[in-house]
Design a protein around this motif. Sequence first.
Motif, PDB file in Angstrom:
ATOM      1  N   GLU A   1     -12.700  -2.575   3.308  1.00 58.19           N
ATOM      2  CA  GLU A   1     -12.867  -4.710   3.101  1.00 58.19           C
ATOM      3  C   GLU A   1     -12.596  -4.606   1.480  1.00 58.19           C
ATOM      4  N   LEU A   2     -12.658  -2.947   0.866  1.00 50.73           N
ATOM      5  CA  LEU A   2     -11.703  -2.865  -0.690  1.00 50.73           C
ATOM      6  C   LEU A   2     -10.045  -3.156  -0.437  1.00 50.73           C
ATOM      7  N   LEU A   3     -10.083  -2.546  -0.055  1.00 48.73           N
ATOM      8  CA  LEU A   3      -8.565  -2.203   0.600  1.00 48.73           C
ATOM      9  C   LEU A   3      -7.558  -3.112   0.896  1.00 48.73           C
ATOM     10  N   LEU A   4      -8.745  -4.300   2.073  1.00 52.08           N
ATOM     11  CA  LEU A   4      -7.363  -5.118   2.327  1.00 52.08           C
ATOM     12  C   LEU A   4      -7.569  -6.675   1.530  1.00 52.08           C
ATOM     13  N   ASP A   5      -8.491  -5.670   0.385  1.00 49.23           N
ATOM     14  CA  ASP A   5      -8.719  -6.611  -1.400  1.00 49.23           C
ATOM     15  C   ASP A   5      -7.315  -6.336  -2.056  1.00 49.23           C
ATOM     16  N   ALA A   6      -6.678  -5.110  -2.265  1.00 48.09           N
ATOM     17  CA  ALA A   6      -6.396  -4.146  -2.248  1.00 48.09           C
ATOM     18  C   ALA A   6      -4.145  -4.686  -2.303  1.00 48.09           C
ATOM     19  N   ALA A   7      -4.854  -4.994  -0.299  1.00 48.96           N
ATOM     20  CA  ALA A   7      -3.528  -5.134   0.036  1.00 48.96           C
ATOM     21  C   ALA A   7      -3.546  -6.528  -0.200  1.00 48.96           C
ATOM     22  N   ARG A   8      -3.730  -7.546  -0.890  1.00 48.64           N
ATOM     23  CA  ARG A   8      -3.060  -9.080  -1.173  1.00 48.64           C
ATOM     24  C   ARG A   8      -2.602  -8.780  -2.303  1.00 48.64           C
ATOM     25  N   ALA A   9      -2.998  -7.713  -3.057  1.00 48.24           N
ATOM     26  CA  ALA A   9      -1.986  -7.697  -4.204  1.00 48.24           C
ATOM     27  C   ALA A   9      -0.402  -7.104  -4.358  1.00 48.24           C
ATOM     28  N   TRP A  10      -0.195  -6.324  -3.039  1.00 47.13           N
ATOM     29  CA  TRP A  10       0.588  -5.761  -2.703  1.00 47.13           C
ATOM     30  C   TRP A  10       1.504  -6.876  -2.135  1.00 47.13           C
ATOM     31  N   ARG A  11       1.708  -7.411  -1.277  1.00 48.42           N
ATOM     32  CA  ARG A  11       2.481  -8.543  -0.818  1.00 48.42           C
ATOM     33  C   ARG A  11       3.793  -9.060  -1.724  1.00 48.42           C
ATOM     34  N   PRO A  12       3.542  -9.635  -2.917  1.00 47.38           N
ATOM     35  CA  PRO A  12       5.159  -9.905  -3.451  1.00 47.38           C
ATOM     36  C   PRO A  12       5.527  -8.996  -4.100  1.00 47.38           C
ATOM     37  N   LEU A  13       5.107  -7.406  -3.836  1.00 47.49           N
ATOM     38  CA  LEU A  13       5.812  -6.045  -3.783  1.00 47.49           C
ATOM     39  C   LEU A  13       7.634  -6.728  -2.834  1.00 47.49           C
ATOM     40  N   ASP A  14       8.635  -6.151  -3.096  1.00 50.62           N
ATOM     41  CA  ASP A  14       9.668  -6.168  -2.689  1.00 50.62           C
ATOM     42  C   ASP A  14      10.003  -5.114  -2.323  1.00 50.62           C
ATOM     43  N   PRO A  15      10.523  -4.070  -1.492  1.00 47.80           N
ATOM     44  CA  PRO A  15       9.471  -4.650   0.013  1.00 47.80           C
ATOM     45  C   PRO A  15       8.371  -4.230  -0.210  1.00 47.80           C
ATOM     46  N   PRO A  16       7.246  -4.951   0.426  1.00 45.00           N
ATOM     47  CA  PRO A  16       5.633  -5.226   0.857  1.00 45.00           C
ATOM     48  C   PRO A  16       5.330  -3.938   1.548  1.00 45.00           C
TER      49      PRO A  16
END
Length: 385
Positions: free
Chosen positions: A224-239
């Motif tokens: 669940e913490l990993l999914l919380d962190a994954a939200r912050a990686w969506r803007p990365l290029d490429p994600p």
Amino acid sequence: MSPVSSRVPHGQSPLRTVQVLGGGNAGSWERPLLEELGGRHVRSLAAGLVARGVRVTVCAPEETDRVHGFTGVGADHVPVPRSSAPVSVAALRTACADADLVHAHGLHASFRAVLALSGRRTPLVVTWHDHARAEGPRAQLLRVLEKRVAKAATVVLGTTSVLVDRARRRGARDARLAAVTVPRPRAGYAHPDRPSAKVRAELGATGRPLLIAVGSLDAHRGHELLLDAARAWRPLDPPPLVVIAGEGPLRAVLQRRIEDEDLPVRLLGRREDAGELLAAADLALLPASAEARSVLAQEALHARVPLVAARTAAVPEIVGEAAELVPPGDPRAFAAAVARLLADPERRRTLRERGTRQAATWPTEDETVAQVLSVYDELTQPPGR
């Protein structure tokens, strides 16, 4: 005398040992790497013992020998189901009838060995590689099993000081520290028919970073913490794409979050190719560790894959300075550490090199065999020899 030369004096019968392997149903969620590790360890131990003149019989489920090839290193294999049912215990009791010593690996295998040796004076060595976990009424049953095994065993070997202390609290008369290294897979981490580029393409990670986590989908693994962190990686290029190999009771909850929040995460389910997946990854992720000695942490360093891990359990002791460690339970810190590492190829190269050096400090397979054999000798040699 070389470390693998015969140890049987002329005219004496070889030491006869039985190795018992195979977890219970309680561990069925977490088998991708844990059972792979246990099987590889027992195969390595069996090979070293046979090379030293010891007779080895491995009692394990049928499929385990097909995967690890115990008979290929000179051991005998007796199929014993992964169960504590009377038929399984009876098969194990028969296999142990002429053993000088029995060595069981893991709590459930150890419990079956205790049942099989009831009424006999055969020395029993048990190795606890990990914490067994349960909740509710099963937690009480777990404590009962641990006490039964700890009190019945001649020697309990724990892979961390925490496990040694736990065995002593459960009533062990002799509990010792015995760090066990992770033997490298016989075919390495990559497969010639599935190179990393092909694995990445199969996962949908062509042209983007691939991050991997491995472990059962339960509350202790930090997904669940990993999914919380994954939200912050969506803007990365490429994600980056996060893949999680494992199965468990939280699958539906995690999948719902992934879909509702449009997270770049895939749940792969239980996989038998976790080593190949790891070899193809850019980073390994360990958001929490429910294990005494994290299998993934050790596998990542062996495979030269940079690791980002929560600073929990024995992870710092295992990895030293060869991983990015972050405070436990902090998704922002975890996300930031991953983003920094993806943007810093020089830091990733440094961690790979440190990982190789750190793994070289772990006990070798020969050293592990020699340590175990010294315990066997202590328990089976007549006084004064």
